[in-house]
Design a protein around this motif. Structure first.
Motif, PDB file in Angstrom:
ATOM      1  N   ASP A   1      -1.592 -16.742 -18.405  1.00  0.00           N
ATOM      2  CA  ASP A   1      -1.905 -17.189 -17.044  1.00  0.00           C
ATOM      3  C   ASP A   1      -1.376 -18.600 -16.798  1.00  0.00           C
ATOM      4  O   ASP A   1      -0.887 -18.904 -15.702  1.00  0.00           O
ATOM      5  CB  ASP A   1      -3.416 -17.129 -16.810  1.00  0.00           C
ATOM      6  CG  ASP A   1      -3.942 -15.702 -16.736  1.00  0.00           C
ATOM      7  OD1 ASP A   1      -3.162 -14.806 -16.354  1.00  0.00           O
ATOM      8  OD2 ASP A   1      -5.126 -15.481 -17.066  1.00  0.00           O
TER       9      ASP A   1
ATOM     10  N   LEU B   1       2.372 -18.221 -16.273  1.00  0.00           N
ATOM     11  CA  LEU B   1       2.719 -17.713 -14.951  1.00  0.00           C
ATOM     12  C   LEU B   1       2.424 -18.745 -13.859  1.00  0.00           C
ATOM     13  O   LEU B   1       3.090 -18.780 -12.824  1.00  0.00           O
ATOM     14  CB  LEU B   1       1.974 -16.406 -14.667  1.00  0.00           C
ATOM     15  CG  LEU B   1       2.368 -15.222 -15.558  1.00  0.00           C
ATOM     16  CD1 LEU B   1       1.543 -13.995 -15.197  1.00  0.00           C
ATOM     17  CD2 LEU B   1       3.855 -14.910 -15.433  1.00  0.00           C
ATOM     18  N   GLY B   2       1.423 -19.588 -14.099  1.00  0.00           N
ATOM     19  CA  GLY B   2       1.108 -20.632 -13.131  1.00  0.00           C
ATOM     20  C   GLY B   2       2.149 -21.740 -13.082  1.00  0.00           C
ATOM     21  O   GLY B   2       2.257 -22.443 -12.069  1.00  0.00           O
TER      22      GLY B   2
ATOM     23  N   GLY C   1       7.095 -21.014 -12.061  1.00  0.00           N
ATOM     24  CA  GLY C   1       7.797 -21.240 -10.804  1.00  0.00           C
ATOM     25  C   GLY C   1       8.504 -22.584 -10.794  1.00  0.00           C
ATOM     26  O   GLY C   1       9.693 -22.676 -10.449  1.00  0.00           O
TER      27      GLY C   1
ATOM     28  N   ALA D   1       4.932  -9.584 -17.759  1.00  0.00           N
ATOM     29  CA  ALA D   1       4.291 -10.587 -16.911  1.00  0.00           C
ATOM     30  C   ALA D   1       5.323 -11.306 -16.054  1.00  0.00           C
ATOM     31  O   ALA D   1       5.108 -11.542 -14.849  1.00  0.00           O
ATOM     32  CB  ALA D   1       3.524 -11.588 -17.768  1.00  0.00           C
ATOM     33  N   LEU D   2       6.460 -11.635 -16.652  1.00  0.00           N
ATOM     34  CA  LEU D   2       7.506 -12.328 -15.900  1.00  0.00           C
ATOM     35  C   LEU D   2       8.092 -11.423 -14.825  1.00  0.00           C
ATOM     36  O   LEU D   2       8.326 -11.860 -13.685  1.00  0.00           O
ATOM     37  CB  LEU D   2       8.594 -12.798 -16.867  1.00  0.00           C
ATOM     38  CG  LEU D   2       9.694 -13.692 -16.305  1.00  0.00           C
ATOM     39  CD1 LEU D   2       9.101 -14.976 -15.736  1.00  0.00           C
ATOM     40  CD2 LEU D   2      10.717 -14.020 -17.387  1.00  0.00           C
TER      41      LEU D   2
ATOM     42  N   GLY E   1       6.529  -8.977 -13.314  1.00  0.00           N
ATOM     43  CA  GLY E   1       5.516  -8.871 -12.270  1.00  0.00           C
ATOM     44  C   GLY E   1       5.494 -10.111 -11.387  1.00  0.00           C
ATOM     45  O   GLY E   1       5.316 -10.006 -10.163  1.00  0.00           O
ATOM     46  N   TRP E   2       5.672 -11.270 -11.999  1.00  0.00           N
ATOM     47  CA  TRP E   2       5.674 -12.517 -11.220  1.00  0.00           C
ATOM     48  C   TRP E   2       6.843 -12.526 -10.247  1.00  0.00           C
ATOM     49  O   TRP E   2       6.677 -12.861  -9.059  1.00  0.00           O
ATOM     50  CB  TRP E   2       5.756 -13.717 -12.162  1.00  0.00           C
ATOM     51  CG  TRP E   2       5.606 -15.045 -11.478  1.00  0.00           C
ATOM     52  CD1 TRP E   2       4.464 -15.763 -11.284  1.00  0.00           C
ATOM     53  CD2 TRP E   2       6.655 -15.817 -10.864  1.00  0.00           C
ATOM     54  NE1 TRP E   2       4.715 -16.933 -10.609  1.00  0.00           N
ATOM     55  CE2 TRP E   2       6.060 -16.981 -10.332  1.00  0.00           C
ATOM     56  CE3 TRP E   2       8.026 -15.640 -10.714  1.00  0.00           C
ATOM     57  CZ2 TRP E   2       6.790 -17.962  -9.675  1.00  0.00           C
ATOM     58  CZ3 TRP E   2       8.763 -16.619 -10.040  1.00  0.00           C
ATOM     59  CH2 TRP E   2       8.145 -17.762  -9.535  1.00  0.00           C
ATOM     60  N   THR E   3       8.037 -12.168 -10.706  1.00  0.00           N
ATOM     61  CA  THR E   3       9.196 -12.191  -9.816  1.00  0.00           C
ATOM     62  C   THR E   3       9.055 -11.171  -8.692  1.00  0.00           C
ATOM     63  O   THR E   3       9.433 -11.435  -7.548  1.00  0.00           O
ATOM     64  CB  THR E   3      10.501 -11.928 -10.599  1.00  0.00           C
ATOM     65  OG1 THR E   3      10.420 -10.664 -11.272  1.00  0.00           O
ATOM     66  CG2 THR E   3      10.754 -13.018 -11.625  1.00  0.00           C
TER      67      THR E   3
ATOM     68  N   SER F   1       6.446 -10.348  -7.226  1.00  0.00           N
ATOM     69  CA  SER F   1       5.414 -10.760  -6.268  1.00  0.00           C
ATOM     70  C   SER F   1       5.854 -11.911  -5.370  1.00  0.00           C
ATOM     71  O   SER F   1       5.093 -12.329  -4.479  1.00  0.00           O
ATOM     72  CB  SER F   1       4.143 -11.180  -7.021  1.00  0.00           C
ATOM     73  OG  SER F   1       4.352 -12.416  -7.707  1.00  0.00           O
ATOM     74  N   GLN F   2       7.055 -12.443  -5.569  1.00  0.00           N
ATOM     75  CA  GLN F   2       7.485 -13.609  -4.797  1.00  0.00           C
ATOM     76  C   GLN F   2       7.868 -13.239  -3.366  1.00  0.00           C
ATOM     77  O   GLN F   2       8.302 -12.111  -3.087  1.00  0.00           O
ATOM     78  CB  GLN F   2       8.656 -14.294  -5.499  1.00  0.00           C
ATOM     79  CG  GLN F   2       8.316 -14.849  -6.870  1.00  0.00           C
ATOM     80  CD  GLN F   2       7.079 -15.731  -6.838  1.00  0.00           C
ATOM     81  OE1 GLN F   2       7.094 -16.807  -6.221  1.00  0.00           O
ATOM     82  NE2 GLN F   2       6.014 -15.286  -7.481  1.00  0.00           N
TER      83      GLN F   2
ATOM     84  N   THR G   1       8.634 -18.491  -1.047  1.00  0.00           N
ATOM     85  CA  THR G   1       8.740 -19.098  -2.384  1.00  0.00           C
ATOM     86  C   THR G   1      10.158 -19.021  -2.935  1.00  0.00           C
ATOM     87  O   THR G   1      10.536 -19.816  -3.790  1.00  0.00           O
ATOM     88  CB  THR G   1       7.782 -18.412  -3.368  1.00  0.00           C
ATOM     89  OG1 THR G   1       8.040 -17.004  -3.388  1.00  0.00           O
ATOM     90  CG2 THR G   1       6.335 -18.652  -2.962  1.00  0.00           C
TER      91      THR G   1
END
Length: 492
Positions: free
Chosen positions: A275, A278-279, A282, A312-313, A315-317, A319-320, A331
């Protein structure tokens, strides 16, 4: 013409700021700026010739050698720098918006970096030079020696398009504080915003010739590097161009500061918190749509948690929010130009044809039919010898590379021609610090990455020569002179 915050900003810039005045160009070539998010016409700017550069350099030389600037005290320079900062602050919102339209930088980032930071840097170096002893008397074997710090002279400042305002001011502010005069050559990719500095310099009352601004391409830019009246070059840009500039400065025995490219590594250790990662990823890897020299585009993950990090990475991309950079919710904005978009897509194609595995992104977003947008993209199973791991993409394309243990992570991180940024992610800060100390890089963060304007910034290896920012940044704009004097100086 647009009006923002009661300050007019003319989007056509067909004149140059030389010797304190707006003057017509000698040549007739122009650059047509396009808005990154739409491809629509934004404004027109004249491109300078060797003769325009020569006019600007001679004005800077005159201001230094015979004008009032060469006779100013540190207090007088500081007072004018504060006025310059005030004038830039009045234009901050308009400037930040203009840069976002030019290069696609999200407005939430452009405000701090292109609006606020330039004024802050002027104030920081104004106060630093006020507190600095520019002369010191030292005892010597035969009496005393006066050690003076004098301005290096005329500075040719060459700024890139990705953070045009702050990266220009990282050169201008310490140079002015030291007593130098400056010729700024901005990048044609951000052709319009640099002239805001000329407007502000006029309003602040900077003496003629202290700051000169000439937009030019590489050809005329080369004449700035080799001009016989220039004493120092301060350049931010690609390593390829930096090599050319460095070779010319070496031939001329000319002072230089080079802040160049990077291929930095974000090292996620086995005990890292996903977490937290991921925080902070960016800012570490996707800031300014990854059009940042410190972009940590090599993500190093332990084999024991490799799939977790990759998922996780990805999923993060996914969600941008990809969209217009003027929307605060965005973002990821567009690439700065159609040409640069083609470069980034070219790297994606290369990786698709390698043994790497595409896990997110990989092309243009389907909901953006205008502008130069690309999806944030993640490739897994990348070998550190692959092109995607060796070359700077300057766009949101990540390479995830597995490692065995901490020593292996350090080895992979250091197996690069570059050394500019980096980060280490671990629940144990002392462990992270131990790894960070072994990585050959100019800057590195522990569980986050954020530039500190009060600390030196620059690179090792192919990432550059010298440092900007922090109190150390004023030194490259000063020369030391030793005056051998009598013993009476010590008693005085």
């Amino acid at each position: 013409m647009t009006v923002i915050a009661d300050v007019e900003t003319n989007l056509d810039r067909t004149r140059f700021f030389i010797n304190g005045e707006w003057v017509d160009p000698i040549g007739s070539e122009t650059h047509h700026a396009l808005e990154a998010a739409t491809g629509d016409a934004l404004g027109t700017a004249s491109l300078g010739t060797d003769a325009d550069i020569d006019r600007a350099v001679k004005a800077a030389r005159e201001a230094l050698d015979h004008g009032p600037w060469g006779r100013t005290t540190a207090d007088e320079r500081a007072a004018l720098m504060h006025k310059f900062a005030d004038a830039l602050e009045k234009r901050a919102d308009a400037t930040a918006t203009l840069v976002s339209r030019e290069n696609g930088m999200p407005i939430t980032l452009s405000g701090p970096f292109n609006g606020a930071a330039p004024a802050g840097l002027l104030r920081m170096y104004a106060e630093q030079v006020r507190a600095m002893d520019l002369e010191e008397v030292r005892p010597s074997a035969l009496g005393s020696t006066i050690v003076r710090r004098e301005p290096v002279g005329v500075v040719g400042a060459i700024a890139p398009w990705n953070y045009p305002q702050v990266l220009a001011m990282m050169k201008i502010a310490p140079a002015l504080a030291a007593g130098c005069t400056v010729v700024l050559k901005p990048s044609p990719e951000t052709a319009l915003d640099s002239y805001v500095m000329g407007d502000a310099a006029q309003e602040a009352g900077l003496p003629p010739g202290v700051l000169n601004i000439v937009l030019a391409d590489r050809g005329a830019g080369a004449s700035l590097v080799s001009h016989p009246l220039v004493d120092k070059i301060a350049f931010t840009g690609s390593t390829e161009t930096g090599r050319i500039i460095g070779a010319e400065c070496g031939r001329l025995i000319r002072r230089m500061t080079l802040e160049l490219g990077g291929k930095s590594a974000a090292i996620f250790l086995e005990d890292g918190d996903i977490d937290t990662f991921l925080g902070g990823i960016g800012a570490a890897s996707f800031m300014n749509n990854s059009q940042t020299c410190t972009t940590q585009s090599r993500i190093l993950a332990p084999r024991s948690r490799y799939d977790e990090v990759v998922d996780a990475l990805a999923g993060w991309t996914d969600s941008q929010t990809i969209g217009n950079p003027l929307d605060p919710a965005t973002t990821i904005g567009p690439m700065a130009s159609e040409k640069h978009l083609g470069r980034v897509l070219g790297f994606i194609d290369v990786a698709k044809n390698s043994n790497a595995r595409l896990v997110s992104g990989g092309g243009r977003p389907t909901d953006q039919d205008r502008g130069w947008f690309v999806q944030p993209t993640v490739f897994a199973d990348v070998d550190n010898d692959d092109r995607l791991a060796r070359e700077e993409v300057f766009g949101p394309v990540m390479a995830v590379i597995p490692f065995d243990d901490d020593a292996d992570a350090v080895r992979i991180a250091n197996d690069s021609n570059y050394g500019l940024g980096g980060s280490v992610w671990s629940a144990d800060e002392e462990r992270a610090l131990g790894v960070a100390r072994q990585v050959r890089t100019g800057t590195i963060g522990l569980n986050y990455y954020s530039l500190d304007l009060g600390a030196p910034f620059g690179g090792m290896k192919d990432s550059g020569v010298g440092r900007e920012l922090g109190p150390e940044a004023i030194n490259p704009y000063l020369e030391y002179k030793s005056i051998y004097a009598g013993a009476d100086r010590l008693r005085g």
